[in-house]
Design a protein around this motif. Structure first.
Motif, mmCIF file in Angstrom:
data_model
loop_
_atom_site.group_PDB
_atom_site.id
_atom_site.type_symbol
_atom_site.label_atom_id
_atom_site.label_comp_id
_atom_site.label_asym_id
_atom_site.label_seq_id
_atom_site.Cartn_x
_atom_site.Cartn_y
_atom_site.Cartn_z
ATOM 1 N N ARG A 54 51.106 27.469 4.299
ATOM 2 C CA ARG A 54 51.330 26.064 4.666
ATOM 3 C C ARG A 54 52.131 25.944 5.954
ATOM 4 O O ARG A 54 51.934 25.012 6.730
ATOM 5 C CB ARG A 54 52.066 25.337 3.534
ATOM 6 C CG ARG A 54 51.231 25.088 2.299
ATOM 7 C CD ARG A 54 51.891 24.051 1.402
ATOM 8 N NE ARG A 54 53.236 24.439 1.015
ATOM 9 C CZ ARG A 54 53.525 25.135 -0.070
ATOM 10 N NH1 ARG A 54 52.539 25.547 -0.872
ATOM 11 N NH2 ARG A 54 54.773 25.439 -0.374
ATOM 12 N N ASP A 57 63.171 27.493 0.944
ATOM 13 C CA ASP A 57 62.670 26.120 0.985
ATOM 14 C C ASP A 57 63.488 25.245 1.925
ATOM 15 O O ASP A 57 62.971 24.266 2.480
ATOM 16 C CB ASP A 57 62.683 25.513 -0.419
ATOM 17 C CG ASP A 57 61.620 26.126 -1.327
ATOM 18 O OD1 ASP A 57 60.641 26.676 -0.778
ATOM 19 O OD2 ASP A 57 61.782 26.071 -2.553
ATOM 20 N N LYS A 102 53.275 29.263 0.431
ATOM 21 C CA LYS A 102 54.217 28.568 1.327
ATOM 22 C C LYS A 102 54.093 29.097 2.756
ATOM 23 O O LYS A 102 54.121 28.321 3.724
ATOM 24 C CB LYS A 102 55.642 28.740 0.816
ATOM 25 C CG LYS A 102 56.692 28.025 1.667
ATOM 26 C CD LYS A 102 58.065 28.153 1.068
ATOM 27 C CE LYS A 102 59.115 27.509 1.942
ATOM 28 N NZ LYS A 102 58.877 26.077 2.166
#
Length: 769
Positions: free
Chosen positions: A423, A387, A420
């Motif tokens: 995205r 992240d 993720k």
């Protein structure tokens, strides 16, 4: 006066380079170009007019645009003039040629070099070498070096820098050492030059030489700080005169090498610590500081590549002593050197130091830590690092996370990480899809049979993943196909299994054993598990007849398949084929044969086969023994179970949870409850011996877990399961269960009456089964 080229010399040079042109360009332009070079010289040996100023520009423009044919035509056209010009008039053409590693440039440079001052040609030759590096045309670089040697142009530090890059391009470490030796003979190397050598050594992973050169650079930086400056373009330059080294000379009189430099540094190392302490207080120029930091970073990253954390720590301490503040790039190499050697936890500690100093970690640093956390199955921490990454171009850290999800059977976390990736518009690679088929190909939990609903769901999942592969232009690999086949086999989708096998046969060559044989093995194993022995036999025969070579796993699968129909004769035929193919039977082979004999309750034959395997030196395993335990327990043959338990102990094969289950169930089914509990205790203690060695401290710790009355004891036992120590977890829970029922725990299984009786029974048979 520059030496003028003769007609004969011009002809020889043109012929020499026209051969290379003819090979690479089909010879179409060679004739015109040779004629142009021939008319380039006049009868008295002087240079004739090639071009006017406007003509020069036309030729230069053609070369810049890559229109080599038009440049040659113009050169030929203007070579017919009669006015005389000096070689310096062709500087613009020569400079353009030098940027194009091409026989045209070499030929023109060779003739111009004979008609002008050799030193004035050196920048042009350096430009040509730089162009050779940019276009990776090493052959032309060698031709250029031959020309420089012939014309006695010599070399300067720029030449050596270009040669270093070419040597690194070829991965030629010995050439780099030769350049170091030659350059050191004629120059007192500046920090700027040493920086280039350090880079070369680190690129070729010669850490010792890189470190030696770095220490030399450290000492030199404080003595020659004023020599380094920066140009208006921001590039570094050396303010000293760059006098070219001669092209030849008496080399035996000087002997400078890395070994010499290293020995000198060793003599000075006693004073190095005090020197660093004193000189670190001096203010170095920003240019020198940057050069030093770059070189330290190069060596630090080399430490990461060769996993030398000790040297990495030394470099970090030395930088602090010298007043060089580590950058994010420094920490990137340092963390990777530490983490890959000592584990991700040490890397995380360094990362905390960076955060305290407000130094933002590089994405590559976070990626390495994420990969290592995934390998250690620390998914939550790995996800945190993923992240924090800002720009991601490589799916490798995400693939490592997916692989950990596959190991832990956590498809729900894999779904989050896939979202993720989507995205971030991060395109998957083939490894991503291999893992997706493994993660999502199956619907049912392990050991659950497929049904119509689950089969439809599996087909949809596989189709969705394959559609995404097609969208990204990625084809199946042998591993992705194998994972699809495993999923289909697990669900019992035999028809689809054969369809994908045919697709694999078309995709991979039958003679590429590495690719196609594991695919066949996956299909055969699935068919055997599905009790489709006849179809497995047909596939096996087709495989052999088409030229695909079976391996040991293929034969073992087919022998296991013989147990479905109980055909011992076919199994022996397969073993014969196995021997002829150069494979020896192993424990898994004996297991397949045992299944056939046990199918007909031939325990005597099974025991005889077991003895034969032992006599032939086959290393037996717990799965083989469990095969006998399972059938013996089902048939109530406690005598066989007790015989095998003791022999298993003598062979040094430790029990597993299945062993405990079969033995315990056999005694309970006959009402021998006390014996069942005693056997469970003995086998559980033997299981613990597989995971932890017996020590008094360890025994006390385990006893506290087994006998403790705290509600936290059982959850603490279950924690060991998370550390992939499931055998220890099962053994501790079984012993705790025994203790709860009032059976004391003994850490000496040999003291058990049950264990002594089994040992005595086996001894009475003279050690034979």
């Amino acid at each position: 006066m520059p030496k003028l080229i003769s007609k004969v010399r011009a002809s020889l040079i043109v012929q020499r380079f026209s051969k290379l042109t003819a090979i690479r360009n089909g010879g179409k332009e060679v004739g015109d170009y040779i004629q142009a070079m021939r008319t380039f010289t006049t009868s008295n040996g002087h240079v004739g007019e090639l071009v006017s100023r406007s003509g020069q520009k036309q030729i230069v423009d053609a070369l810049v645009l890559g229109e080599r044919g038009r440049a040659v035509s113009l050169l030929y056209e203007f070579s017919l003039g009669n006015n005389k010009l000096s070689a310096d008039d062709f500087a613009s053409i020569l400079q353009s040629c030098a940027r194009l590693p091409d026989p045209l440039a070499l030929s023109l440079m060779s003739i111009m070099g004979e008609n002008t001052n050799c030193y004035s040609m050196l920048p042009i030759y350096n430009n040509f070498l730089a162009a050779c590096y940019e276009t990776q045309t090493v052959d032309y670089a060698n031709e250029c070096m031959d020309l420089m040697e012939h014309q006695m142009v010599g070399k300067n530090e720029i030449t050596y820098a270009q040669l270093l890059k070419l040597a690194v391009l070829q991965q030629n470490l010995s050439a780099v050492h030769e350049i170091w030796k030659e350059c050191s003979k004629f120059y007192s190397l500046s920090p700027l030059s040493l920086r280039k050598f350090i880079w070369s050594f680190t690129e070729l992973r010669d850490l010792n030489s890189a470190h030696t050169a770095l220490q030399h650079m450290v000492r030199l930086a404080f003595r020659e700080n004023s020599y380094i400056s920066r140009t208006a373009e921001g590039r570094f330059c050396d303010l000293r005169l760059d006098i070219p080294a001669p092209s030849s000379g008496n080399w035996s009189s000087i002997d400078v090498s890395l070994d010499t430099v290293s020995s000198n540094i060793d003599m000075e190392r006693q004073s190095l610590g005090s020197m660093e302490t004193n000189t670190a207080r001096k203010t170095l120029s920003a240019s020198v500081m940057k050069l030093l930091r770059w070189s330290f970073n190069d060596v630090m990253h080399a430490c990461a590549q060769v996993q030398n954390c000790d040297l990495a720590e030394q470099l970090m301490l030395q930088m602090q002593t010298l007043g060089l503040q580590p950058s994010g790039s420094t920490y990137d190499g340092f963390i990777r050197a530490i983490a890959t050697t000592r584990g991700f936890s040490d890397g995380v500690e360094v990362l905390k130091v960076m955060q305290e100093k407000n130094i933002k970690p590089h994405d590559s640093t976070l990626a390495v830590l994420a990969v290592m956390c995934s390998r250690e199955l620390e998914l939550n921490l790995a996800e945190v690092f993923l992240d924090e990454m800002s720009k991601i171009h490589n799916p490798r850290p995400y693939n490592a996370f997916l692989e950990a999800c596959d190991v832990l059977d956590r498809p729900e976390q894999a779904v989050q990480i896939l979202a993720k990736m989507k995205r971030l518009n991060l395109q998957p690679n083939i490894r991503t899809y291999e893992l997706l088929f493994s993660l999502f190909g199956n619907v049912n939990a392990p050991y659950e049979e497929g049904n119509m609903l689950s089969q439809v769901d599996v087909a949809k999942r596989i189709n969705t993943i394959e559609m995404d592969m097609m969208k990204n232009g990625i084809q199946h690999s042998h591993l992705s196909l194998r994972n699809v086949l495993k999923a289909l086999g697990t669900e019992g989708m035999v028809k689809e299994l054969i369809q994908y096998l045919r697709a694999a046969e078309n995709r991979f060559s039958h003679y590429d054993t590495y690719m196609i044989t594991p695919v066949y093995n996956t299909v055969l194993h699935s068919l055997v598990e599905a009790k489709e022995s006849q179809m497995a036999t047909q596939i096996f025969k087709s495989m052999v007849s088409s030229g695909v070579s079976p391996d040991a796993a293929t034969y073992n699968i087919m022998i296991d398949g013989c147990s479905i129909v109980g055909c011992f004769r076919s199994a022996l035929a397969l073993i014969s084929m196995m021997f002829r193919s150069g494979f020896n039977p192993q424990a898994v082979t004996l297991t397949g044969l045992l299944k056939i004999l046990l199918r007909s309750e031939d325990f005597d034959g099974a025991l005889e086969l077991l003895n034969q395997g032992i006599s032939e030196g086959i290393q037996l395993d717990v799965l083989l023994y469990n095969t006998i335990f399972q059938v013996a327990a089902e048939k109530g043959r406690i005598d066989v179970i007790e015989l095998i338990v003791e022999h298993m102990h003598l062979q040094g094969v430790l029990p597993d949870p299945s062993t405990c289950s079969h033995v315990f169930a056999a005694y309970v089914d006959h009402g021998f409850y006390n014996t069942a509990m005693e056997a469970l205790q003995v086998l559980s203690v033997r299981m613990i011996a597989e995971v932890d060695k017996d020590t008094d401290e360890k025994r006390t710790e385990l006893e506290n877990l087994i006998l403790g009355e705290d509600s936290k004891d059982e959850p603490q036992i279950l924690e060991t399961f998370k550390d992939s120590k499931e055998y220890l977890t099962v053994a501790l829970l079984q012993l705790r269960w025994c203790a709860i029922l009032g059976y004391p725990v003994s850490w000496s299984p040999s003291d058990s009456q049950w264990a002594r009786r089994l040992s005595s029974n086996l001894a009475s048979t003279n050690g034979l089964l």
